[in-house]
Scaffold this motif. Structure first.
Motif, PDB file in Angstrom:
ATOM      1  N   VAL A  29      46.816  41.044  39.621  1.00 18.05           N
ATOM      2  CA  VAL A  29      47.939  40.400  38.941  1.00 18.05           C
ATOM      3  C   VAL A  29      47.684  38.895  38.849  1.00 18.05           C
ATOM      4  N   GLY A  30      47.827  38.372  37.636  1.00 15.58           N
ATOM      5  CA  GLY A  30      47.662  36.938  37.437  1.00 15.58           C
ATOM      6  C   GLY A  30      46.915  36.611  36.164  1.00 15.58           C
ATOM      7  N   ASN A  31      46.427  35.382  36.095  1.00 11.91           N
ATOM      8  CA  ASN A  31      45.746  34.867  34.910  1.00 11.91           C
ATOM      9  C   ASN A  31      44.236  34.923  35.070  1.00 11.91           C
ATOM     10  N   TRP A  32      43.579  35.458  34.062  1.00  7.87           N
ATOM     11  CA  TRP A  32      42.132  35.643  34.048  1.00  7.87           C
ATOM     12  C   TRP A  32      41.575  35.151  32.711  1.00  7.87           C
ATOM     13  N   TYR A  33      40.257  35.122  32.619  1.00  3.80           N
ATOM     14  CA  TYR A  33      39.550  34.861  31.358  1.00  3.80           C
ATOM     15  C   TYR A  33      38.492  35.929  31.176  1.00  3.80           C
ATOM     16  N   ILE A  34      38.190  36.244  29.924  1.00  2.00           N
ATOM     17  CA  ILE A  34      37.026  37.087  29.659  1.00  2.00           C
ATOM     18  C   ILE A  34      35.804  36.237  29.974  1.00  2.00           C
ATOM     19  N   TYR A  35      34.906  36.767  30.756  1.00  4.16           N
ATOM     20  CA  TYR A  35      33.742  36.031  31.244  1.00  4.16           C
ATOM     21  C   TYR A  35      32.963  35.394  30.093  1.00  4.16           C
ATOM     22  N   GLY A  36      32.640  34.114  30.244  1.00  4.24           N
ATOM     23  CA  GLY A  36      31.856  33.400  29.252  1.00  4.24           C
ATOM     24  C   GLY A  36      32.634  32.909  28.050  1.00  4.24           C
ATOM     25  N   THR A  37      33.966  33.059  28.082  1.00  2.22           N
ATOM     26  CA  THR A  37      34.817  32.625  26.968  1.00  2.22           C
ATOM     27  C   THR A  37      36.001  31.844  27.525  1.00  2.22           C
ATOM     28  N   ASP A  38      36.824  31.360  26.626  1.00  4.62           N
ATOM     29  CA  ASP A  38      38.090  30.763  27.040  1.00  4.62           C
ATOM     30  C   ASP A  38      39.260  31.645  26.598  1.00  4.62           C
ATOM     31  N   ILE A  39      38.987  32.937  26.423  1.00  7.28           N
ATOM     32  CA  ILE A  39      40.021  33.886  25.999  1.00  7.28           C
ATOM     33  C   ILE A  39      40.847  34.295  27.220  1.00  7.28           C
ATOM     34  N   PRO A  40      42.138  33.927  27.224  1.00  6.74           N
ATOM     35  CA  PRO A  40      42.978  34.233  28.385  1.00  6.74           C
ATOM     36  C   PRO A  40      43.417  35.700  28.429  1.00  6.74           C
ATOM     37  N   VAL A  41      43.469  36.202  29.650  1.00  4.60           N
ATOM     38  CA  VAL A  41      43.931  37.564  29.917  1.00  4.60           C
ATOM     39  C   VAL A  41      44.957  37.463  31.041  1.00  4.60           C
ATOM     40  N   VAL A  42      46.067  38.181  30.887  1.00  2.65           N
ATOM     41  CA  VAL A  42      47.101  38.193  31.920  1.00  2.65           C
ATOM     42  C   VAL A  42      47.336  39.636  32.328  1.00  2.65           C
ATOM     43  N   ALA A  99      34.314  40.835  46.088  1.00  4.73           N
ATOM     44  CA  ALA A  99      34.733  40.590  47.471  1.00  4.73           C
ATOM     45  C   ALA A  99      35.572  39.326  47.594  1.00  4.73           C
ATOM     46  N   ASP A 100      35.277  38.304  46.795  1.00  4.73           N
ATOM     47  CA  ASP A 100      36.048  37.060  46.868  1.00  4.73           C
ATOM     48  C   ASP A 100      37.309  37.100  46.002  1.00  4.73           C
ATOM     49  N   GLY A 101      37.529  38.207  45.266  1.00  2.00           N
ATOM     50  CA  GLY A 101      38.730  38.372  44.451  1.00  2.00           C
ATOM     51  C   GLY A 101      38.759  37.538  43.188  1.00  2.00           C
ATOM     52  N   LYS A 102      37.595  36.985  42.782  1.00  2.00           N
ATOM     53  CA  LYS A 102      37.566  36.071  41.644  1.00  2.00           C
ATOM     54  C   LYS A 102      36.966  36.671  40.380  1.00  2.00           C
ATOM     55  N   SER A 103      36.498  37.899  40.437  1.00  2.00           N
ATOM     56  CA  SER A 103      35.957  38.505  39.217  1.00  2.00           C
ATOM     57  C   SER A 103      36.154  40.016  39.230  1.00  2.00           C
ATOM     58  N   LEU A 104      36.223  40.569  38.021  1.00  2.00           N
ATOM     59  CA  LEU A 104      36.281  42.015  37.831  1.00  2.00           C
ATOM     60  C   LEU A 104      34.973  42.430  37.191  1.00  2.00           C
ATOM     61  N   VAL A 105      34.298  43.370  37.807  1.00  2.00           N
ATOM     62  CA  VAL A 105      32.976  43.808  37.381  1.00  2.00           C
ATOM     63  C   VAL A 105      33.078  45.230  36.843  1.00  2.00           C
ATOM     64  N   ALA A 106      32.490  45.456  35.665  1.00  3.40           N
ATOM     65  CA  ALA A 106      32.499  46.795  35.067  1.00  3.40           C
ATOM     66  C   ALA A 106      31.661  47.736  35.926  1.00  3.40           C
ATOM     67  N   VAL A 107      32.235  48.846  36.337  1.00  7.40           N
ATOM     68  CA  VAL A 107      31.532  49.812  37.178  1.00  7.40           C
ATOM     69  C   VAL A 107      30.342  50.411  36.428  1.00  7.40           C
ATOM     70  N   SER A 108      30.513  50.671  35.134  1.00  5.32           N
ATOM     71  CA  SER A 108      29.454  51.345  34.367  1.00  5.32           C
ATOM     72  C   SER A 108      28.224  50.471  34.144  1.00  5.32           C
ATOM     73  N   THR A 109      28.397  49.140  34.078  1.00  6.86           N
ATOM     74  CA  THR A 109      27.263  48.262  33.777  1.00  6.86           C
ATOM     75  C   THR A 109      26.920  47.292  34.899  1.00  6.86           C
ATOM     76  N   GLY A 110      27.862  47.025  35.790  1.00  5.33           N
ATOM     77  CA  GLY A 110      27.637  46.049  36.848  1.00  5.33           C
ATOM     78  C   GLY A 110      27.761  44.612  36.367  1.00  5.33           C
ATOM     79  N   ILE A 111      28.253  44.435  35.138  1.00  4.58           N
ATOM     80  CA  ILE A 111      28.378  43.103  34.543  1.00  4.58           C
ATOM     81  C   ILE A 111      29.791  42.567  34.765  1.00  4.58           C
ATOM     82  N   THR A 112      29.875  41.294  35.152  1.00  7.40           N
ATOM     83  CA  THR A 112      31.173  40.637  35.307  1.00  7.40           C
ATOM     84  C   THR A 112      31.840  40.541  33.938  1.00  7.40           C
ATOM     85  N   SER A 113      33.082  40.997  33.856  1.00  7.78           N
ATOM     86  CA  SER A 113      33.796  40.998  32.582  1.00  7.78           C
ATOM     87  C   SER A 113      34.976  40.038  32.564  1.00  7.78           C
ATOM     88  N   PHE A 114      35.617  39.852  33.716  1.00  7.29           N
ATOM     89  CA  PHE A 114      36.787  38.987  33.803  1.00  7.29           C
ATOM     90  C   PHE A 114      36.636  38.062  34.997  1.00  7.29           C
TER      91      PHE A 114
END
Length: 111
Positions: free
Chosen positions: A29-42, A92-107
């Motif tokens: 819960v909170g404010n995020w960005y799509i990794y590598g962009t300035d596109i906000p996600v809530v 682990a640090d709670g600062k990113s969401l990683v896609a399980v299928s690719t292992g790439i940070t998405s948010f």
């Protein structure tokens, strides 16, 4: 008198523990960005969310949903080509969401 005091203390303890459980929210819960962009996600507490795309002064909001499937694992759905609907794991640090299928940070969580 002593029994009444003990009973009152136990009731206060149960209320405090119950209230603490209600206050805590999911770490997603909170404010995020799509990794590598300035596109906000809530992500909201009610299992919904949105991302906002701005292009040439026009804003478009794309609805999303999220669901906790395991500890630190969430299923995201939505209709944007900017991210893949699927399962994501909170780092682990709670600062990113990683896609399980690719292992790439998405948010990335907003600081």
């Amino acid at each position: 008198m002593k029994k009444s005091l003990i009973a009152a203390l136990l009731i206060a303890l149960f209320i405090s523990v119950g209230a603490a459980g209600c206050i805590a929210s999911e770490p997603i819960v909170g404010n995020w960005y799509i990794y590598g962009t300035d596109i906000p996600v809530v992500f909201y507490e009610n299992g919904t969310g949105s991302l906002t795309i701005s292009l040439l002064g026009i804003n478009s909001t794309v609805p999303m949903t999220w669901e906790k499937v395991e500890e630190k694992t969430y299923k995201l759905t939505g209709t944007s080509a900017l991210f893949n609907a699927g399962t994501y794991t909170l780092s682990a640090d709670g600062k990113s969401l990683v896609a399980v299928s690719t292992g790439i940070t998405s948010f990335v969580k907003q600081a």
